[in-house]
Design an enzyme around this catalytic site. Structure first.
Site, mmCIF file in Angstrom:
data_model
loop_
_atom_site.group_PDB
_atom_site.id
_atom_site.type_symbol
_atom_site.label_atom_id
_atom_site.label_comp_id
_atom_site.label_asym_id
_atom_site.label_seq_id
_atom_site.Cartn_x
_atom_site.Cartn_y
_atom_site.Cartn_z
ATOM 1 N N ASN A 9 49.836 80.386 35.860
ATOM 2 C CA ASN A 9 49.820 79.184 35.021
ATOM 3 C C ASN A 9 50.813 79.426 33.892
ATOM 4 O O ASN A 9 50.545 80.190 32.975
ATOM 5 C CB ASN A 9 48.398 78.976 34.470
ATOM 6 C CG ASN A 9 48.338 77.882 33.425
ATOM 7 O OD1 ASN A 9 49.253 77.064 33.307
ATOM 8 N ND2 ASN A 9 47.250 77.860 32.665
ATOM 9 N N TRP A 10 51.953 78.764 34.009
ATOM 10 C CA TRP A 10 53.008 79.017 33.020
ATOM 11 C C TRP A 10 52.735 78.344 31.684
ATOM 12 O O TRP A 10 53.412 78.607 30.702
ATOM 13 C CB TRP A 10 54.356 78.524 33.562
ATOM 14 C CG TRP A 10 54.959 79.430 34.585
ATOM 15 C CD1 TRP A 10 54.435 80.601 35.070
ATOM 16 C CD2 TRP A 10 56.212 79.242 35.253
ATOM 17 N NE1 TRP A 10 55.285 81.142 36.000
ATOM 18 C CE2 TRP A 10 56.377 80.336 36.132
ATOM 19 C CE3 TRP A 10 57.195 78.257 35.198
ATOM 20 C CZ2 TRP A 10 57.508 80.468 36.939
ATOM 21 C CZ3 TRP A 10 58.308 78.384 36.002
ATOM 22 C CH2 TRP A 10 58.460 79.482 36.860
ATOM 23 N N LYS A 11 51.818 77.387 31.670
ATOM 24 C CA LYS A 11 51.551 76.617 30.447
ATOM 25 C C LYS A 11 52.849 75.954 29.955
ATOM 26 O O LYS A 11 53.653 75.536 30.776
ATOM 27 C CB LYS A 11 50.920 77.519 29.386
ATOM 28 C CG LYS A 11 49.757 78.319 29.962
ATOM 29 C CD LYS A 11 48.960 79.048 28.944
ATOM 30 C CE LYS A 11 47.805 79.754 29.635
ATOM 31 N NZ LYS A 11 46.863 80.360 28.707
ATOM 32 N N HIS A 96 42.048 72.601 32.375
ATOM 33 C CA HIS A 96 42.250 73.880 31.692
ATOM 34 C C HIS A 96 41.686 73.768 30.268
ATOM 35 O O HIS A 96 41.785 72.710 29.632
ATOM 36 C CB HIS A 96 43.738 74.231 31.650
ATOM 37 C CG HIS A 96 43.966 75.626 31.168
ATOM 38 N ND1 HIS A 96 43.970 75.946 29.838
ATOM 39 C CD2 HIS A 96 44.146 76.789 31.843
ATOM 40 C CE1 HIS A 96 44.156 77.257 29.706
ATOM 41 N NE2 HIS A 96 44.260 77.791 30.914
ATOM 42 N N GLU A 98 42.734 74.637 27.517
ATOM 43 C CA GLU A 98 43.669 74.185 26.477
ATOM 44 C C GLU A 98 43.791 72.663 26.476
ATOM 45 O O GLU A 98 43.942 72.046 25.428
ATOM 46 C CB GLU A 98 45.029 74.868 26.675
ATOM 47 C CG GLU A 98 44.966 76.329 26.242
ATOM 48 C CD GLU A 98 45.836 77.266 27.051
ATOM 49 O OE1 GLU A 98 46.756 76.808 27.748
ATOM 50 O OE2 GLU A 98 45.578 78.496 26.988
ATOM 51 N N GLU A 168 37.174 80.573 33.524
ATOM 52 C CA GLU A 168 37.984 81.175 32.474
ATOM 53 C C GLU A 168 37.255 81.111 31.129
ATOM 54 O O GLU A 168 37.280 80.058 30.466
ATOM 55 C CB GLU A 168 39.313 80.433 32.337
ATOM 56 C CG GLU A 168 40.170 80.453 33.585
ATOM 57 C CD GLU A 168 41.621 80.176 33.249
ATOM 58 O OE1 GLU A 168 42.459 81.011 33.586
ATOM 59 O OE2 GLU A 168 41.919 79.144 32.626
ATOM 60 N N GLY A 174 44.486 84.632 26.837
ATOM 61 C CA GLY A 174 45.613 84.950 25.971
ATOM 62 C C GLY A 174 45.255 85.840 24.799
ATOM 63 O O GLY A 174 46.035 86.012 23.870
ATOM 64 N N SER A 214 43.365 86.768 30.482
ATOM 65 C CA SER A 214 43.979 88.076 30.236
ATOM 66 C C SER A 214 43.974 89.000 31.456
ATOM 67 O O SER A 214 43.814 90.209 31.318
ATOM 68 C CB SER A 214 43.296 88.771 29.054
ATOM 69 O OG SER A 214 43.467 88.004 27.877
ATOM 70 N N GLY A 235 47.869 83.651 33.299
ATOM 71 C CA GLY A 235 48.842 83.075 32.383
ATOM 72 C C GLY A 235 49.984 84.046 32.127
ATOM 73 O O GLY A 235 50.929 84.146 32.907
ATOM 74 N N GLY A 236 49.872 84.789 31.035
ATOM 75 C CA GLY A 236 50.936 85.685 30.581
ATOM 76 C C GLY A 236 51.578 86.542 31.663
ATOM 77 O O GLY A 236 52.811 86.628 31.756
HETATM 78 P P1 PGA Z 1 46.131 84.464 30.246
HETATM 79 O O1 PGA Z 1 45.916 82.905 30.593
HETATM 80 O O2 PGA Z 1 46.194 85.194 31.560
HETATM 81 O O3 PGA Z 1 47.426 84.527 29.506
HETATM 82 O O4 PGA Z 1 44.958 84.886 29.433
HETATM 83 C C1 PGA Z 1 45.057 82.505 31.607
HETATM 84 C C2 PGA Z 1 44.958 81.009 31.672
HETATM 85 O O5 PGA Z 1 44.914 80.366 30.616
HETATM 86 O O6 PGA Z 1 44.901 80.422 32.774
#
Ligand code: PGA
Length: 252
Positions: A9-11, A96, A98, A168, A174, A214, A235-236
Site C-alpha cells: 500500500n503505497w499510500k 483503510h 487513514e 490493521e 507506520g 509495520s 506500507g513502508g
Molecule cells: P505500514 O503501513 O506497513 O507502513 O505500517 C501499513 C498500512 O497502513 O497498510
C-alpha cells in the site's frame, strides 16, 4: 489451501516517474512470487495506476487504494469502478484506517463500495482495526466485529470469500510498533469465526485474512506462520523493490 498474499500500500507516495522506476525494477519480483505460489502486488495512487499497470501487466497485482461506489455522476474528485476496470485494475483497498480517520469513511460507506466492487467482479481488500485507545480499553474484538458485520452487510454467500480482509491495528501502522504474532493470530482467528457465523465454515476456511501494521522483512515470517494469517498488507516496506523483495524472500 489459502494462497499467501503480500499486498503493498503505497499510500500518497511516488510520483508517476518514481512509480515507473519501481515498476521497471519489479520484473523479477512477480516471477519469484509466482514460482513460489505467493500472490503479490501493490496498491498505488490513482495517477500511478496507468503507468504502473502498463509496465507490470499481470506480473504483480496492481490495485487502487480507494474508489467510489457509484458508477458515475456528480462526485468531484472521485474515481469510479468502471474507470478502474477500463484500465485493467481489479483490486481495491477499502476502508483503510487513514481514510476512516481523515476522510470520514464509515463501515456503511465501505459496505457500499464492497458491494459495488463485487458486482463488477473486483476484489475488495477490506481493512479493519482499532485505535490505541480501543486497544487499551480491551475493546478490540467488539470494535472489529462491528466493522466486519457492517462491511459484509448484504454480501452474498457466493461472493463473501472473494473479499480479502486486512486486520490493521491503527496503533501499529507506520509506528514501528508491531502487534505481536499472538495478537495478530488472535484477532485474525476471531475475524474468521465471525465469517463462519455470518456464512459458514466453508467460506471461513476460504477467505483470506491479512495482518498489517509495520510489517518488515524481519517480522513477516512470524506473522505468516500463524494459522489464520494468510498474508500481509504492507506500507513502508513495499515502497522500494529491494525491501519488498526481501519481504517475499523471508517467507519462502
Ligand atoms: P505500514 O503501513 O506497513 O507502513 O505500517 C501499513 C498500512 O497502513 O497498510
Amino acid at each position: 489451501m489459502r494462497r499467501k498474499l503480500l499486498l503493498g500500500n503505497w499510500k500518497m507516495n511516488k510520483t508517476p516517474s518514481q512509480a515507473v522506476e519501481f515498476a521497471k525494477a519489479s520484473k523479477d519480483l512477480g516471477k519469484l512470487a509466482r514460482s513460489n505460489k505467493v500472490d503479490m502486488g501493490v496498491c498505488v495512487p490513482y495517477i500511478d495506476l496507468v503507468p504502473v499497470k502498463k509496465i507490470i501487466k499481470k506480473s504483480l497485482i496492481v490495485g487502487a487504494e480507494n474508489c467510489h461506489y457509484e458508477d458515475h455522476g456528480a462526485y468531484t474528485g472521485e474515481v469510479s469502478i468502471p474507470m478502474l476496470k477500463e484500465i485493467g485494475i481489479d483490486w481495491c483497498i477499502i476502508g483503510h484506517s487513514e481514510r476512516r480517520q481523515y476522510d470520514g469513511e464509515t463501515s456503511e460507506k465501505c459496505n457500499k463500495k464492497i458491494l459495488a466492487l463485487l458486482k463488477n467482479g473486483m476484489v475488495p481488500v477490506y481493512c479493519c482495526g482499532e485505535s490505541l485507545e480501543t486497544y487499551e480499553e480491551g475493546k478490540t474484538k467488539e470494535f472489529v466485529k462491528e466493522q466486519i458485520i457492517a462491511g459484509f452487510k448484504d454480501v452474498a454467500y457466493e461472493d463473501a470469500a472473494k473479499v480479502v480482509i486486512a486486520y490493521e491495528p491503527i496503533w501499529a501502522i507506520g509506528t514501528g510498533k508491531n502487534a505481536s504474532e499472538e495478537i495478530a493470530e488472535d484477532i485474525c482467528k476471531f475475524i474468521r469465526n465471525i465469517i463462519k457465523d455470518l456464512y459458514d465454515r466453508k467460506v471461513a476456511n476460504k477467505i483470506r485474512i491479512l495482518y498489517g501494521g509495520s510489517v518488515k522483512p524481519a517480522s513477516v515470517k512470524g506473522y505468516l506462520s500463524q494459522k489464520d494469517v494468510d498474508g500481509a498488507l504492507v506500507g513502508g516496506a513495499s515502497l522500494e523493490v529491494e525491501s519488498y523483495k526481501e519481504l517475499l524472500t523471508s517467507i519462502l
